[in-house]
Design a protein around this motif. Structure first.
Motif, short mmCIF file in Angstrom:
data_model
loop_
_atom_site.label_atom_id
_atom_site.label_comp_id
_atom_site.label_asym_id
_atom_site.label_seq_id
_atom_site.Cartn_x
_atom_site.Cartn_y
_atom_site.Cartn_z
N SER A 98 0.81 -1.22 0.00
CA SER A 98 0.00 0.00 0.00
C SER A 98 0.84 1.27 0.00
O SER A 98 0.36 2.34 -0.35
CB SER A 98 -0.95 0.01 1.21
N GLN A 99 2.12 1.15 0.38
CA GLN A 99 3.01 2.32 0.35
C GLN A 99 3.54 2.58 -1.06
O GLN A 99 3.95 3.70 -1.36
CB GLN A 99 4.19 2.09 1.29
N HIS A 102 -0.37 3.35 -5.31
CA HIS A 102 -1.25 4.46 -4.92
C HIS A 102 -2.52 4.44 -5.77
O HIS A 102 -2.88 5.42 -6.42
CB HIS A 102 -0.51 5.78 -5.07
N ASP A 103 -3.19 3.30 -5.74
CA ASP A 103 -4.41 3.12 -6.51
C ASP A 103 -5.18 1.96 -5.87
O ASP A 103 -4.63 1.25 -5.01
CB ASP A 103 -4.09 2.80 -7.97
#
Length: 264
Positions: A98-99, A102-103
């Motif tokens: 998740s870092q 970015h979608d």
């Protein structure tokens, strides 16, 4: 004599597994649980192109691919370019997905028994031992997968059907270890190639050690990869623990994997 790189060795392993009939059966099963051809898909284990290439050929064109191993990603990029498949392959560890992503996606796939190699694909990873510690590693990755799918989206995991203690030649309630040798006779560019898997499983450590040895007249190579051992029921339990609202199991004919589907 040429010494094969890690990704080149994996290409022989993939050739042994991914026969035409095998890929057909796998894709038939996968398409049963994909929502539509318009679905926005994240393939987190691009490897040597499976299943991204096969999804693309089957009409799923909204695909983003990545792999946790930079050499594997580079190999996939080269293969896709040679086949004129317009898909790039990023590099990103699942433990911090998740870092780096970015979608959000309709579907995340992690197939071909890839998830269990989260810490030991290169053989040089930092492996933990024991049930609770190993389950902790899975929880981290499952939460990351959950974070990058949309509400109502699904995560589809492929876990080897052989990841059951009773499938290892170990009696119920008996010992925790076993060893196995699996040979393959392959042909690459018209030349015979011998490939062998040397497998050791230890359910106390929760480790699956697999050494792949490839031998031919002009090249050779070997690599040790270490996976975590987990059963389908345990993985489904962990998916519910980390927040999936529903978890379903599909046991496809003709494949080495069970498909586990988590709904956000």
């Amino acid at each position: 004599m040429k010494h094969l790189s890690d990704s080149e060795i994996w290409s022989f392993e993939a050739q042994a597994i991914h026969t035409k009939d095998y890929v057909k059966d796998y894709m038939n099963a996968l398409q049963l649980v994909l929502p539509s051809h318009d679905a926005k898909i994240l393939d987190t284990a691009a490897g040597v192109g499976f299943p991204t290439e096969d999804l693309y050929v089957s009409g799923y064109h909204n695909i983003t691919s990545l792999d946790g191993d930079s050499e594997s990603a580079a190999y996939s990029i080269r293969i896709f370019a040679e086949k004129n498949i317009p898909i790039s392959v990023a590099v990103g560890k699942w433990q911090a997905l998740s870092q780096n992503v970015h979608d959000t996606y309709d579907v995340l796939v992690n197939l071909d028994n890839s998830l269990v190699y989260m810490d030991g694909w290169s053989g040089a990873g930092s492996m933990t031992e024991g049930t609770e510690a190993v389950f902790g590693r899975f929880r981290i990755v499952l939460r990351e997968f959950l974070a990058v799918v949309k509400p109502g989206g699904r995560v589809i995991l492929g876990l080897g059907k052989h990841y059951e203690p009773t499938h290892q030649g170990i009696p119920e309630g008996g010992g925790s270890k076993d060893n196995k040798v699996v040979p393959f006779d392959l042909v690459r560019d018209g030349e015979p190639v011998k490939m062998t898997w040397h497998i050791h499983r230890d359910w106390n450590k929760r480790h699956h050690d697999s050494r792949a040895v490839v031998e031919a007249e002009d090249f050779s190579g070997d690599i040790l990869r270490i996976a975590y051992l987990i059963t389908k029921d345990e993985l489904m339990m962990l998916m519910k623990e980390v927040g999936f609202s529903q978890v379903h199991l599909l046991i496809p004919d003709g494949t080495r994997d069970n498909l586990i589907i988590g709904i956000k």
